[in-house]
Design a protein around this motif. Sequence first.
Motif, PDB file in Angstrom:
ATOM      1  N   ARG A 191     -28.013 -51.301  -6.313  1.00  0.00           N
ATOM      2  CA  ARG A 191     -28.576 -50.053  -5.799  1.00  0.00           C
ATOM      3  C   ARG A 191     -27.811 -48.895  -6.447  1.00  0.00           C
ATOM      4  N   ILE A 192     -28.547 -48.016  -7.098  1.00  0.00           N
ATOM      5  CA  ILE A 192     -27.957 -46.880  -7.806  1.00  0.00           C
ATOM      6  C   ILE A 192     -28.443 -45.598  -7.144  1.00  0.00           C
ATOM      7  N   THR A 193     -27.485 -44.772  -6.728  1.00  0.00           N
ATOM      8  CA  THR A 193     -27.787 -43.493  -6.099  1.00  0.00           C
ATOM      9  C   THR A 193     -27.203 -42.379  -6.966  1.00  0.00           C
ATOM     10  N   ILE A 194     -28.042 -41.401  -7.306  1.00  0.00           N
ATOM     11  CA  ILE A 194     -27.609 -40.270  -8.129  1.00  0.00           C
ATOM     12  C   ILE A 194     -27.797 -39.001  -7.307  1.00  0.00           C
ATOM     13  N   ASN A 195     -26.693 -38.270  -7.099  1.00  0.00           N
ATOM     14  CA  ASN A 195     -26.743 -37.001  -6.383  1.00  0.00           C
ATOM     15  C   ASN A 195     -25.599 -36.111  -6.874  1.00  0.00           C
ATOM     16  N   LYS A 196     -25.339 -34.997  -6.188  1.00  0.00           N
ATOM     17  CA  LYS A 196     -24.330 -34.052  -6.673  1.00  0.00           C
ATOM     18  C   LYS A 196     -22.920 -34.632  -6.676  1.00  0.00           C
ATOM     19  N   SER A 197     -22.670 -35.700  -5.920  1.00  0.00           N
ATOM     20  CA  SER A 197     -21.342 -36.307  -5.920  1.00  0.00           C
ATOM     21  C   SER A 197     -21.143 -37.280  -7.082  1.00  0.00           C
ATOM     22  N   GLY A 198     -22.214 -37.599  -7.802  1.00  0.00           N
ATOM     23  CA  GLY A 198     -22.095 -38.483  -8.959  1.00  0.00           C
ATOM     24  C   GLY A 198     -23.104 -39.613  -8.911  1.00  0.00           C
ATOM     25  N   VAL A 199     -22.740 -40.711  -9.562  1.00  0.00           N
ATOM     26  CA  VAL A 199     -23.568 -41.914  -9.593  1.00  0.00           C
ATOM     27  C   VAL A 199     -22.814 -42.989  -8.808  1.00  0.00           C
ATOM     28  N   THR A 200     -23.421 -43.437  -7.703  1.00  0.00           N
ATOM     29  CA  THR A 200     -22.809 -44.460  -6.866  1.00  0.00           C
ATOM     30  C   THR A 200     -23.587 -45.751  -7.058  1.00  0.00           C
ATOM     31  N   VAL A 201     -22.860 -46.841  -7.313  1.00  0.00           N
ATOM     32  CA  VAL A 201     -23.473 -48.143  -7.549  1.00  0.00           C
ATOM     33  C   VAL A 201     -22.983 -49.119  -6.488  1.00  0.00           C
ATOM     34  N   ASN A 202     -23.932 -49.804  -5.849  1.00  0.00           N
ATOM     35  CA  ASN A 202     -23.613 -50.863  -4.906  1.00  0.00           C
ATOM     36  C   ASN A 202     -24.177 -52.157  -5.476  1.00  0.00           C
ATOM     37  N   ASP A 203     -23.300 -53.114  -5.730  1.00  0.00           N
ATOM     38  CA  ASP A 203     -23.701 -54.416  -6.257  1.00  0.00           C
ATOM     39  C   ASP A 203     -23.632 -55.453  -5.141  1.00  0.00           C
ATOM     40  N   HIS A 204     -24.680 -56.247  -5.007  1.00  0.00           N
ATOM     41  CA  HIS A 204     -24.701 -57.350  -4.045  1.00  0.00           C
ATOM     42  C   HIS A 204     -25.170 -58.597  -4.794  1.00  0.00           C
ATOM     43  N   LEU A 205     -24.335 -59.641  -4.785  1.00  0.00           N
ATOM     44  CA  LEU A 205     -24.648 -60.868  -5.499  1.00  0.00           C
ATOM     45  C   LEU A 205     -24.909 -62.008  -4.525  1.00  0.00           C
ATOM     46  N   VAL A 212     -13.100 -57.535  -6.268  1.00  0.00           N
ATOM     47  CA  VAL A 212     -13.349 -57.508  -4.827  1.00  0.00           C
ATOM     48  C   VAL A 212     -13.644 -58.935  -4.369  1.00  0.00           C
ATOM     49  N   ALA A 213     -12.976 -59.374  -3.298  1.00  0.00           N
ATOM     50  CA  ALA A 213     -13.304 -60.667  -2.703  1.00  0.00           C
ATOM     51  C   ALA A 213     -14.638 -60.526  -1.989  1.00  0.00           C
ATOM     52  N   GLY A 214     -15.481 -61.520  -2.132  1.00  0.00           N
ATOM     53  CA  GLY A 214     -16.788 -61.473  -1.499  1.00  0.00           C
ATOM     54  C   GLY A 214     -17.895 -61.240  -2.502  1.00  0.00           C
ATOM     55  N   LYS A 215     -19.042 -60.808  -2.012  1.00  0.00           N
ATOM     56  CA  LYS A 215     -20.239 -60.710  -2.847  1.00  0.00           C
ATOM     57  C   LYS A 215     -20.804 -59.299  -2.943  1.00  0.00           C
ATOM     58  N   GLU A 216     -20.034 -58.300  -2.487  1.00  0.00           N
ATOM     59  CA  GLU A 216     -20.553 -56.935  -2.516  1.00  0.00           C
ATOM     60  C   GLU A 216     -19.440 -55.953  -2.883  1.00  0.00           C
ATOM     61  N   MET A 217     -19.801 -54.947  -3.681  1.00  0.00           N
ATOM     62  CA  MET A 217     -18.843 -53.904  -4.057  1.00  0.00           C
ATOM     63  C   MET A 217     -19.585 -52.594  -4.272  1.00  0.00           C
ATOM     64  N   THR A 218     -18.843 -51.492  -4.116  1.00  0.00           N
ATOM     65  CA  THR A 218     -19.398 -50.162  -4.351  1.00  0.00           C
ATOM     66  C   THR A 218     -18.406 -49.364  -5.181  1.00  0.00           C
ATOM     67  N   TYR A 219     -18.936 -48.674  -6.182  1.00  0.00           N
ATOM     68  CA  TYR A 219     -18.094 -47.815  -7.018  1.00  0.00           C
ATOM     69  C   TYR A 219     -18.876 -46.577  -7.415  1.00  0.00           C
ATOM     70  N   ARG A 220     -18.137 -45.537  -7.834  1.00  0.00           N
ATOM     71  CA  ARG A 220     -18.757 -44.258  -8.161  1.00  0.00           C
ATOM     72  C   ARG A 220     -18.198 -43.721  -9.487  1.00  0.00           C
ATOM     73  N   ILE A 221     -19.081 -43.088 -10.232  1.00  0.00           N
ATOM     74  CA  ILE A 221     -18.701 -42.378 -11.450  1.00  0.00           C
ATOM     75  C   ILE A 221     -19.098 -40.921 -11.226  1.00  0.00           C
ATOM     76  N   SER A 222     -18.139 -40.002 -11.402  1.00  0.00           N
ATOM     77  CA  SER A 222     -18.412 -38.593 -11.126  1.00  0.00           C
ATOM     78  C   SER A 222     -17.669 -37.700 -12.104  1.00  0.00           C
ATOM     79  N   ALA A 223     -18.100 -36.442 -12.155  1.00  0.00           N
ATOM     80  CA  ALA A 223     -17.418 -35.453 -12.991  1.00  0.00           C
ATOM     81  C   ALA A 223     -16.051 -35.186 -12.400  1.00  0.00           C
ATOM     82  N   TYR A 224     -15.088 -34.842 -13.269  1.00  0.00           N
ATOM     83  CA  TYR A 224     -13.714 -34.616 -12.818  1.00  0.00           C
ATOM     84  C   TYR A 224     -13.105 -33.449 -13.587  1.00  0.00           C
ATOM     85  N   LYS A 225     -12.456 -32.562 -12.865  1.00  0.00           N
ATOM     86  CA  LYS A 225     -11.679 -31.462 -13.456  1.00  0.00           C
ATOM     87  C   LYS A 225     -10.283 -31.519 -12.876  1.00  0.00           C
ATOM     88  N   PRO A 226      -9.253 -31.600 -13.717  1.00  0.00           N
ATOM     89  CA  PRO A 226      -7.880 -31.644 -13.171  1.00  0.00           C
ATOM     90  C   PRO A 226      -7.455 -30.314 -12.544  1.00  0.00           C
TER      91      PRO A 226
END
Length: 132
Positions: A31-45, A118-132
């Motif tokens: 499941r891929i969600t794109i919004n102002k916070s970035g791209v969030t991916v939830n993988d379920h195997l 991640v132990a188990g069959k599901e994980m969530t991660y996000r890719i977003s813009a970053y400014k130091p």
Amino acid sequence: DIHTQKQQPEEVCFEIIFSGKLNGVSQVKQRITINKSGVTVNDHLEGDIEKIRAYYPMLVFDGEEKTTIAIDKNKQNLYLRDGGVRFEAVQSKKKEIKRANKQHSFRNGVAEVAFFDVAGKEMTYRISAYKP
């Protein structure tokens, strides 16, 4: 299969389903969600597995400058010139992102892989813009 979950100007969400024999995995739902916070991916195997791994390819050298890379447990910040990106393990703040420390040269510079497990069959991660 691809299924649209949400389609609005402020957010788009869709699910991709891969089925077949994939090294002990019978199905991957992403499941891929794109919004102002970035791209969030939830993988379920589904299948005979005990843990999963997320990979993030990162440009570490563009032929002119090295990328500044900072890892703080579940967050990895990359910065080059005036732009940056964050790769984050969202599901668990205790997960540590690691570098593979094996570099690969290609036409745009040098890349390296970051990952977390991640132990188990599901994980969530996000890719977003970053400014130091």
